[in-house]
Write an enzyme that holds these catalytic residues in place. Structure first.
Site: not given
Length: 217
Positions: A8, A10
């Site tokens: 991922d 953020d």
């Protein structure tokens, strides 16, 4: 045997969650929405357009469309990331462990591709990942698994031979639904949520990633 690691972005590679929170509070309050910083934790990991739609459904505003508000949020976060370049602790060491194991590397993010590109460039990681995919134009974002399945397909690796690193519960749910191993690195304020039990491993920081972790997944 693991063949790939999917990250991922953020809150996992880049400490951008405070920027998302700041942008949401600033933007929504200017529209008359009653929102506080702690309210933004509810939507961590959701695609930004879905966040905007959620708040519009709760407190409709007059003036700019949801699409315009979404674009304004992304632009503000882009500005903050480019200015501050806030890489999360342990990122480079974790990537080094993955490379030592000859794992293929990918990013699978809910953020728009333009923000992914800006962020990876700001962190000097633009040449690190073989595959970068966004859920921006998918029918469903996380916790739906499609973005992770797309990442595995692009890498040429079956999902069950991938490990996903995530900071949000929605992201871990997406990775597990894709049949990947899931390593959770949650923000400390939500780290005690019992739902993290779905993850194969939960860490307090990427600094805890080591060779032994990969052998037990």
């Amino acid at each position: 045997m693991l063949q790939a690691a999917v990250f991922d972005m953020d809150g996992l590679l880049v400490d951008s969650e405070p920027f998302w929170q700041q942008a949401q509070v600033e933007t929504f309050q200017n529209l008359g929405v009653q929102i506080k910083q702690e309210d933004t934790l509810e939507t961590t990991g959701l695609r930004v357009d879905k966040v905007v739609e959620l708040w519009f459904s709760r407190q409709p505003w007059q003036g700019p469309s949801c699409e315009e508000v979404t674009a304004a949020l992304v632009t503000r976060v882009e500005e903050l990331v480019a200015e501050h370049k806030p890489m999360m602790p342990g990122v480079l060491e974790t990537l080094a462990h993955c490379k030592a194991l000859n794992l293929k590397l990918a990013v699978a993010s809910s953020s728009p591709m333009r923000l992914i590109t800006t962020t990876l460039k700001a962190l000097s990681l633009e040449d690190t990942f073989e595959v970068v995919v966004s859920a921006e134009h998918l029918r469903f974002g996380k916790p739906h698994p499609e973005v992770y399945i797309n990442a595995a397909d692009a890498l040429g690796v079956a999902p069950e031979y991938c490990v996903a690193f995530e900071d949000s519960l929605n992201g871990v749910l997406a990775a597990k639904a894709a049949r990947m191993k899931g390593v959770a690195v949650p923000e400390h304020v939500v780290a005690d949520d019992p739902r993290w039990a779905i993850a194969d491993s939960k860490l307090s920081s990427l600094h805890e990633v080591n060779q032994q972790l990969f052998t037990i997944l």
